[in-house]
Design a protein around this motif. Structure first.
Motif, PDB file in Angstrom:
ATOM      1  N   TRP A 170       0.787  -1.238   0.000  1.00 13.60           N
ATOM      2  CA  TRP A 170       0.000   0.000   0.000  1.00 13.60           C
ATOM      3  C   TRP A 170       0.823   1.294   0.000  1.00 13.60           C
ATOM      4  N   ASP A 225      -2.124  -5.494  -0.494  1.00 14.89           N
ATOM      5  CA  ASP A 225      -3.127  -4.671   0.182  1.00 14.89           C
ATOM      6  C   ASP A 225      -4.341  -4.538  -0.735  1.00 14.89           C
ATOM      7  N   ASP A 226      -5.043  -3.444  -0.631  1.00 16.01           N
ATOM      8  CA  ASP A 226      -6.286  -3.228  -1.384  1.00 16.01           C
ATOM      9  C   ASP A 226      -6.047  -3.365  -2.897  1.00 16.01           C
ATOM     10  N   TYR A 240      -5.768  -8.899   1.736  1.00 14.64           N
ATOM     11  CA  TYR A 240      -6.429  -7.769   2.405  1.00 14.64           C
ATOM     12  C   TYR A 240      -7.923  -7.846   2.144  1.00 14.64           C
ATOM     13  N   CYS A 259     -11.711   0.054   1.314  1.00  8.56           N
ATOM     14  CA  CYS A 259     -11.510   1.501   1.311  1.00  8.56           C
ATOM     15  C   CYS A 259     -11.336   2.045  -0.098  1.00  8.56           C
ATOM     16  N   ALA A 260     -10.849   1.208  -1.008  1.00  8.39           N
ATOM     17  CA  ALA A 260     -10.713   1.655  -2.398  1.00  8.39           C
ATOM     18  C   ALA A 260     -11.912   1.199  -3.241  1.00  8.39           C
ATOM     19  N   LYS A 298      -5.066  -8.869   6.419  1.00  9.17           N
ATOM     20  CA  LYS A 298      -5.257  -7.521   6.976  1.00  9.17           C
ATOM     21  C   LYS A 298      -6.721  -7.176   6.739  1.00  9.17           C
ATOM     22  N   ASP A 319      -9.739  -4.498   7.095  1.00 11.43           N
ATOM     23  CA  ASP A 319      -9.934  -3.053   7.196  1.00 11.43           C
ATOM     24  C   ASP A 319     -11.354  -2.714   7.687  1.00 11.43           C
ATOM     25  N   CYS A 321      -7.277  -3.828  11.184  1.00 11.52           N
ATOM     26  CA  CYS A 321      -6.971  -2.475  10.714  1.00 11.52           C
ATOM     27  C   CYS A 321      -8.185  -1.586  10.936  1.00 11.52           C
ATOM     28  N   TRP A 378      -7.920   1.227  12.870  1.00 13.33           N
ATOM     29  CA  TRP A 378      -7.366   2.570  13.094  1.00 13.33           C
ATOM     30  C   TRP A 378      -7.459   3.044  14.547  1.00 13.33           C
ATOM     31  N   ARG A 395      -4.287  -1.962  14.498  1.00 14.93           N
ATOM     32  CA  ARG A 395      -3.826  -0.602  14.228  1.00 14.93           C
ATOM     33  C   ARG A 395      -4.256   0.308  15.372  1.00 14.93           C
ATOM     34  N   ASP A 402      -3.902   6.541   9.032  1.00 14.80           N
ATOM     35  CA  ASP A 402      -2.831   6.118   8.123  1.00 14.80           C
ATOM     36  C   ASP A 402      -1.580   6.987   8.206  1.00 14.80           C
ATOM     37  N   TRP A 414      -6.217  11.031   9.591  1.00 15.48           N
ATOM     38  CA  TRP A 414      -5.505  10.639   8.386  1.00 15.48           C
ATOM     39  C   TRP A 414      -4.270  11.494   8.170  1.00 15.48           C
ATOM     40  N   ASP A 439       1.065   1.246  12.317  1.00 18.23           N
ATOM     41  CA  ASP A 439       1.022   1.298  10.847  1.00 18.23           C
ATOM     42  C   ASP A 439       2.359   0.907  10.229  1.00 18.23           C
ATOM     43  N   MET A 440       2.318   0.760   8.912  1.00 21.10           N
ATOM     44  CA  MET A 440       3.443   0.179   8.174  1.00 21.10           C
ATOM     45  C   MET A 440       4.561   1.201   7.986  1.00 21.10           C
TER      46      MET A 440
END
Ligand code: GLA
Length: 412
Positions: free
Chosen positions: A39, A74-75, A115, A123-124, A149, A151, A183, A185, A202, A206, A220, A247-248
């Motif tokens: 990501w 990821d996404d 993911y 999220c996308a 992962k 979300d 994840c 947040w 998380r 992000d 964010w 977070d990563m």
């Protein structure tokens, strides 16, 4: 109910994984997970070609040997569901399918991560798992996935604890040990309830490749420092099997070398998951030297599994201690300012006890430690004397000094 039937049901609930009293998969997170995720660098532009290239680079760069074993998509790997409801990969970008990719990644000695999202859409905007949790877990297990992962977008008003527990149970019932990376947040304080649900959660919004300054929006566009400030107070919730995830990593994604070094070091001091987020096929020597420093990685991966403690902040310098196995300690100075700061450490001022988590004491008044500077590559120079003498060091702006303290074995 007949007694026999009751007993049978009870036995089923106790013995069959996924029934009633399911538990997360144990033994997958004795130390924080290490790997790579698509990501931070590639966002929505991923494909099987990219994942294979990164897998090759992981091996060629010695990252797998250093412990980075998870390669995580990821996404945006997703297509839609088939007629039976089983999720499919995007056929344009993953034409060979996920199972073939998993075989490839496994053949290289790594594990493959995927993911999804607890809502209807990721999220996308790709296919989420809502209403298909058990089916998705079965699909991941069939494909040979090792890490999920999960979300928290488009979740409307579903209950977070319920949603994550549902997926935990689904993963357990699917029968393949899969690491469960939550994840969410930190929105619903997962540290208070998720130790039995996931292997990590998380704790913030992000991350971006920025060291300091105001987060772009609430939640964010976090910076390295804003994340440290949110993650540091949560240390008592982390431990073997269940980690705070700040977070990563953004090492190699545009910050200065000093900032990258400080970022990586602080994630190790906080016993954070070390999930790389840069393009492994195009690394500079500076990036390599940071992410492959085995002595620094060992601070993160220490088997005691205690998240470091921020002891004090003075003149923009944070003083951090992390208890390690066998009576060792990691000691770190983090410079939050952009200017170099001179520090003069009289160890006797740091006789502290970690009352909150480990109960261990530094006992500088009773124990003399040998000091090793973990960012000094010259082995001789790295040995920096003992705690009998004060330590003088100048910490550059947005950088750290990191030491391992080991009880001195010399006979008196
Ligand atoms: C959220 C997560 C990120 C990333 C994106 C993908 O923002 O927090 O880490 O997975 O979704 O869309």
């Amino acid at each position: 109910m007949k007694k026999g039937l009751k007993l049978l049901l009870l036995a089923a609930v106790v013995l069959v994984p996924g029934w009633g009293t399911a538990q997360k998969w144990e033994g997958l997170a004795d130390t924080p997970q290490m790997g790579w995720n698509s990501w931070n660098k590639f966002g929505q532009n991923i494909s099987e070609k990219l994942i294979r290239e990164q897998a090759d680079a992981m091996v060629a760069e010695g990252l797998v040997d250093a412990g980075y074993i998870y390669l995580n998509m990821d996404d945006c790997w997703h297509g839609e569901r088939d007629a039976d409801g089983f999720v499919q990969p995007d056929s344009r970008t993953f034409p060979s399918g996920i199972e073939a990719l998993a075989d490839y990644v496994h053949s290289k000695g790594m594990k493959l991560g995927i993911y999804s999202d607890a809502g209807r859409r990721t999220c996308a905007g790709r296919t989420g798992s809502f209403g298909h949790e058990y089916q998705d877990a079965i699909q991941y297990a069939r494909w040979g996935i090792d890490y999920l992962k999960y979300d928290w977008c488009s979740t409307e008003n579903i209950n977070p604890r319920g949603a994550y527990t549902l997926m935990r149970d689904a993963l357990r019932a699917a029968g393949r040990p899969i690491f469960f990376s939550m994840c969410e947040w930190g929105t619903n304080r997962p540290w208070e309830w998720a130790a039995e649900v996931g292997h990590s959660w998380r704790t913030t919004g992000d991350i971006t490749a920025r060291f300091a300054g105001n987060p772009r929006q609430r939640g964010w566009g976090q910076t390295v420092l804003s994340i440290i400030d949110q993650n540091a107070p949560l240390r008592k919730y982390a431990g073997p099997g269940h980690w705070n995830d700040p977070d990563m990593l953004e090492v190699g994604n545009g910050m200065s070398v000093n900032e990258d070094r400080a970022h990586f070091t602080m994630w190790c001091m906080m016993a954070a998951p070390l999930i790389l987020g840069n393009d492994l096929s195009k690394m500079t020597d500076d990036t390599r030297a940071i992410i492959l420093n085995k002595k620094v990685i060992a601070i993160d991966q220490d088997r005691l599994g205690v998240q470091g403690l921020r002891y004090k902040t003075e003149n923009e310098i944070e003083y951090w201690f992390k208890p390690l196995e066998n009576g060792d300690w990691a000691f770190c100075l983090l410079n939050r300012s952009t200017e170099p700061v001179e520090c003069d450490i009289d160890w006797q001022e740091y006789n502290l006890t970690d009352d909150e988590v480990s109960g261990l004491s530094t006992s500088f008044d009773a124990i003399t430690y040998d000091i090793e500077n973990l960012w000094e590559t010259n082995a001789k120079k790295a040995k920096t004397g003992t705690t009998k003498k004060a330590l003088k060091v100048t910490v550059p702006g947005h950088d750290v000094a990191l030491y391992r303290l080991t009880p001195n074995q010399k006979k008196k």
